[in-house]
Design a protein around this motif. Structure first.
Motif, PDB file in Angstrom:
ATOM      1  N   MET A  89       0.843  -1.166   0.000  1.00  0.00           N
ATOM      2  CA  MET A  89       0.000   0.000   0.000  1.00  0.00           C
ATOM      3  C   MET A  89       0.895   1.238   0.000  1.00  0.00           C
ATOM      4  SD  MET A  89      -2.328   1.620   3.090  1.00  0.00           S
ATOM      5  CE  MET A  89      -3.081   0.114   3.526  1.00  0.00           C
ATOM      6  N   THR A  90       0.588   2.172  -0.846  1.00  0.00           N
ATOM      7  CA  THR A  90       1.307   3.441  -0.897  1.00  0.00           C
ATOM      8  C   THR A  90       0.312   4.564  -0.698  1.00  0.00           C
ATOM      9  OG1 THR A  90       2.925   2.543  -2.448  1.00  0.00           O
ATOM     10  CG2 THR A  90       2.751   4.929  -2.323  1.00  0.00           C
ATOM     11  N   ILE A  91       0.627   5.456   0.226  1.00  0.00           N
ATOM     12  CA  ILE A  91      -0.223   6.619   0.469  1.00  0.00           C
ATOM     13  C   ILE A  91       0.659   7.852   0.538  1.00  0.00           C
ATOM     14  CG2 ILE A  91      -1.991   5.338   1.726  1.00  0.00           C
ATOM     15  CD1 ILE A  91      -0.752   6.583   4.280  1.00  0.00           C
ATOM     16  N   GLN A  92       0.045   8.990   0.308  1.00  0.00           N
ATOM     17  CA  GLN A  92       0.770  10.244   0.447  1.00  0.00           C
ATOM     18  C   GLN A  92       0.500  10.814   1.827  1.00  0.00           C
ATOM     19  OE1 GLN A  92       0.505  13.122  -2.741  1.00  0.00           O
ATOM     20  NE2 GLN A  92       0.563  14.813  -1.268  1.00  0.00           N
ATOM     21  N   VAL A  93       1.571  11.194   2.501  1.00  0.00           N
ATOM     22  CA  VAL A  93       1.481  11.834   3.811  1.00  0.00           C
ATOM     23  C   VAL A  93       2.205  13.165   3.694  1.00  0.00           C
ATOM     24  CG1 VAL A  93       2.140  11.675   6.236  1.00  0.00           C
ATOM     25  CG2 VAL A  93       1.441   9.620   5.016  1.00  0.00           C
ATOM     26  N   ASN A  94       1.543  14.228   4.066  1.00  0.00           N
ATOM     27  CA  ASN A  94       2.155  15.550   3.984  1.00  0.00           C
ATOM     28  C   ASN A  94       2.965  15.843   5.241  1.00  0.00           C
ATOM     29  OD1 ASN A  94       1.000  16.132   1.449  1.00  0.00           O
ATOM     30  ND2 ASN A  94      -0.935  16.628   2.457  1.00  0.00           N
ATOM     31  N   ILE A  95       4.058  16.554   5.049  1.00  0.00           N
ATOM     32  CA  ILE A  95       4.923  16.961   6.150  1.00  0.00           C
ATOM     33  C   ILE A  95       4.814  18.472   6.287  1.00  0.00           C
ATOM     34  CG2 ILE A  95       7.294  17.025   6.995  1.00  0.00           C
ATOM     35  CD1 ILE A  95       7.810  14.504   5.303  1.00  0.00           C
ATOM     36  N   THR A  96       4.571  18.924   7.518  1.00  0.00           N
ATOM     37  CA  THR A  96       4.426  20.357   7.757  1.00  0.00           C
ATOM     38  C   THR A  96       5.787  21.044   7.718  1.00  0.00           C
ATOM     39  OG1 THR A  96       4.651  20.159  10.151  1.00  0.00           O
ATOM     40  CG2 THR A  96       2.414  19.935   9.236  1.00  0.00           C
ATOM     41  N   ALA A  97       5.760  22.362   7.722  1.00  0.00           N
ATOM     42  CA  ALA A  97       7.003  23.138   7.667  1.00  0.00           C
ATOM     43  C   ALA A  97       7.921  22.830   8.848  1.00  0.00           C
ATOM     44  CB  ALA A  97       6.676  24.629   7.623  1.00  0.00           C
ATOM     45  N   ASN A  98       7.352  22.444   9.988  1.00  0.00           N
ATOM     46  CA  ASN A  98       8.190  22.125  11.157  1.00  0.00           C
ATOM     47  C   ASN A  98       8.536  20.630  11.233  1.00  0.00           C
ATOM     48  OD1 ASN A  98       5.780  21.075  12.000  1.00  0.00           O
ATOM     49  ND2 ASN A  98       5.638  22.270  13.874  1.00  0.00           N
ATOM     50  N   GLY A  99       8.236  19.869  10.167  1.00  0.00           N
ATOM     51  CA  GLY A  99       8.666  18.481  10.080  1.00  0.00           C
ATOM     52  C   GLY A  99       7.694  17.451  10.611  1.00  0.00           C
TER      53      GLY A  99
END
Length: 80
Positions: free
Chosen positions: A1-11
């Protein structure tokens, strides 16, 4: 399974609830991050311990895995 996870500016990033449930991280927890040539691998501590134990078992099952065998081999290598 591949999903996209966003990373915020503070990591910071958030794992989807389904993944957290399957990994036993519903209430939070720790994961280990391994950087490889192919990318990044996230493992739970339990997964990392299980992997290390499997590697150790491969060596422990070797007939020359005892301390005595190691010392005998070292003694033979030294020429004494």
């Amino acid at each position: 399974m591949t999903i996209q996870v966003n990373i915020t500016a503070n990591g910071r990033m958030s794992l989807p609830v389904g993944i957290r449930k399957r990994l036993g991280l519903e209430g939070g927890g720790a994961v280990l991050v391994e950087e490889t040539d192919d990318g990044v691998i996230l493992r739970t501590v339990d997964q990392a311990v299980a992997k290390a134990q499997a590697i150790a078992r491969r060596y422990a099952e070797h007939p020359d895995a005892s301390v005595e065998a190691f010392l005998a081999n070292r003694h033979g290598d030294s020429g004494e």
